[in-house]
Design a protein around this motif. Sequence first.
Motif, PDB file in Angstrom:
ATOM      1  N   VAL A   1       0.815  -1.213   0.000  1.00 17.19           N
ATOM      2  CA  VAL A   1       0.000   0.000   0.000  1.00 17.19           C
ATOM      3  C   VAL A   1       0.853   1.270   0.000  1.00 17.19           C
ATOM      4  CG1 VAL A   1      -2.093   0.994   1.023  1.00 17.19           C
ATOM      5  CG2 VAL A   1      -1.531  -1.382   1.454  1.00 17.19           C
ATOM      6  N   THR A   2       2.172   1.129   0.071  1.00 17.59           N
ATOM      7  CA  THR A   2       3.031   2.319   0.157  1.00 17.59           C
ATOM      8  C   THR A   2       3.259   2.997  -1.181  1.00 17.59           C
ATOM      9  OG1 THR A   2       5.115   1.087  -0.077  1.00 17.59           O
ATOM     10  CG2 THR A   2       4.226   1.360   2.159  1.00 17.59           C
ATOM     11  N   GLY A   3       2.715   2.464  -2.257  1.00 15.56           N
ATOM     12  CA  GLY A   3       2.851   3.112  -3.553  1.00 15.56           C
ATOM     13  C   GLY A   3       2.261   2.257  -4.651  1.00 15.56           C
ATOM     14  N   TYR A   4       2.042   2.861  -5.805  1.00 16.73           N
ATOM     15  CA  TYR A   4       1.440   2.150  -6.931  1.00 16.73           C
ATOM     16  C   TYR A   4       2.440   1.278  -7.690  1.00 16.73           C
ATOM     17  CZ  TYR A   4      -2.932   4.798  -6.617  1.00 16.73           C
ATOM     18  OH  TYR A   4      -4.142   5.324  -6.208  1.00 16.73           O
ATOM     19  N   GLN A   5       3.737   1.543  -7.539  1.00 18.22           N
ATOM     20  CA  GLN A   5       4.729   0.773  -8.285  1.00 18.22           C
ATOM     21  C   GLN A   5       4.746  -0.676  -7.809  1.00 18.22           C
ATOM     22  OE1 GLN A   5       5.190   3.619  -6.610  1.00 18.22           O
ATOM     23  NE2 GLN A   5       6.311   5.099  -7.847  1.00 18.22           N
ATOM     24  N   ASP A   6       5.083  -1.594  -8.743  1.00 19.59           N
ATOM     25  CA  ASP A   6       5.048  -3.011  -8.390  1.00 19.59           C
ATOM     26  C   ASP A   6       6.188  -3.414  -7.469  1.00 19.59           C
ATOM     27  OD1 ASP A   6       7.053  -2.721 -10.261  1.00 19.59           O
ATOM     28  OD2 ASP A   6       6.282  -4.245 -11.635  1.00 19.59           O
ATOM     29  N   PHE A   7       7.325  -2.711  -7.501  1.00 19.53           N
ATOM     30  CA  PHE A   7       8.487  -3.142  -6.720  1.00 19.53           C
ATOM     31  C   PHE A   7       8.349  -2.888  -5.220  1.00 19.53           C
ATOM     32  CE2 PHE A   7       9.543   1.151  -8.363  1.00 19.53           C
ATOM     33  CZ  PHE A   7       9.724   1.840  -7.169  1.00 19.53           C
ATOM     34  N   VAL A   8       7.371  -2.078  -4.801  1.00 18.95           N
ATOM     35  CA  VAL A   8       7.308  -1.706  -3.392  1.00 18.95           C
ATOM     36  C   VAL A   8       7.006  -2.900  -2.483  1.00 18.95           C
ATOM     37  CG1 VAL A   8       6.624   0.641  -3.972  1.00 18.95           C
ATOM     38  CG2 VAL A   8       4.862  -1.031  -3.426  1.00 18.95           C
ATOM     39  N   GLU A   9       6.313  -3.896  -3.009  1.00 17.89           N
ATOM     40  CA  GLU A   9       5.951  -5.032  -2.156  1.00 17.89           C
ATOM     41  C   GLU A   9       6.974  -6.154  -2.194  1.00 17.89           C
ATOM     42  OE1 GLU A   9       2.361  -7.170  -3.986  1.00 17.89           O
ATOM     43  OE2 GLU A   9       2.375  -5.207  -4.974  1.00 17.89           O
ATOM     44  N   ASP A  10       7.990  -6.030  -3.039  1.00 18.21           N
ATOM     45  CA  ASP A  10       9.041  -7.044  -3.105  1.00 18.21           C
ATOM     46  C   ASP A  10      10.312  -6.612  -2.390  1.00 18.21           C
ATOM     47  OD1 ASP A  10       7.445  -8.739  -4.693  1.00 18.21           O
ATOM     48  OD2 ASP A  10       7.974  -7.592  -6.485  1.00 18.21           O
ATOM     49  N   ALA A  11      10.531  -5.315  -2.270  1.00 17.55           N
ATOM     50  CA  ALA A  11      11.717  -4.809  -1.574  1.00 17.55           C
ATOM     51  C   ALA A  11      11.619  -5.142  -0.083  1.00 17.55           C
ATOM     52  CB  ALA A  11      11.835  -3.304  -1.780  1.00 17.55           C
ATOM     53  N   PRO A  12      12.750  -5.196   0.613  1.00 17.40           N
ATOM     54  CA  PRO A  12      12.708  -5.590   2.031  1.00 17.40           C
ATOM     55  C   PRO A  12      12.022  -4.589   2.940  1.00 17.40           C
ATOM     56  CG  PRO A  12      14.943  -4.965   1.402  1.00 17.40           C
ATOM     57  CD  PRO A  12      14.141  -5.044   0.135  1.00 17.40           C
ATOM     58  N   LEU A  13      12.026  -3.299   2.566  1.00 19.71           N
ATOM     59  CA  LEU A  13      11.353  -2.334   3.435  1.00 19.71           C
ATOM     60  C   LEU A  13      10.983  -1.091   2.643  1.00 19.71           C
ATOM     61  CD1 LEU A  13      13.287   0.309   4.508  1.00 19.71           C
ATOM     62  CD2 LEU A  13      14.558  -1.614   5.432  1.00 19.71           C
ATOM     63  N   ASP A  14       9.928  -0.461   3.106  1.00 17.72           N
ATOM     64  CA  ASP A  14       9.502   0.838   2.587  1.00 17.72           C
ATOM     65  C   ASP A  14       9.370   1.802   3.758  1.00 17.72           C
ATOM     66  OD1 ASP A  14       8.842   0.399  -0.384  1.00 17.72           O
ATOM     67  OD2 ASP A  14       7.744  -1.228   0.572  1.00 17.72           O
TER      68      ASP A  14
END
Length: 219
Positions: free
Chosen positions: A124-137
């Motif tokens: 939910v931290t952004g529309y980009q697809d990579f935000v949910e695969d990275a270790p932290l936002d």
Amino acid sequence: MNTLTKMALGLLGQLKPEPAVGDAASTMHLPPVRLTGGMPLMQALAQRQSLREFDPAPLPEQMLSDLLWAAAGINRVALGGRTAPSAMNAQEVDVYVALPAGLYRYAATTHTLDLVSAIDARRVTGYQDFVEDAPLDLVFVADYSRMKLVPAAQRESYASAAAGAMAQNVYLYCASTGLATVIRAWINRGALAQAMGLNNDQQVLLSQTVGRPKAAAAR
């Protein structure tokens, strides 16, 4: 989840966080900050860049500790001064950390991560697809209730300037240590505020994804 799906879910009011992965500690006590080493400032500025491909592996606790201190830690203990400026020392911007195991808020005075909710809010931290695969936002949130001495019309611009300074600190730390990062403002702020349990005095300003770069992205 791709961008179009997130946008569609957002329009339907259905963009939600994922269940937490693993057990979330109520408080994460971070290791003491390392104040030596790293890259010289001018070299770090020369290396500063935005990258959007991340290795999903979690960061070591020491690296997480140093990263958060760089963003908003206390660097002058006697004064309670921080690594990033704040108008009238209001300290109105909180740094939240979305991890697989939970959503945390960084407490500079104790150098800890305090659990806000046992959810995986990365999606939910952004529309980009990579935000949910990275270790932290990271999510920078203004709390306008702390800005009583600032005219209401100026509060958002003051808080945004403070958040920008924090984000640049993160950029320089990442450049110095070989991490990848990118700051983001393309956010469904309503969905994120709901997932984070924010009140009417709080506003999501920016998000920033952090992790090790994928090999292809680091070339």
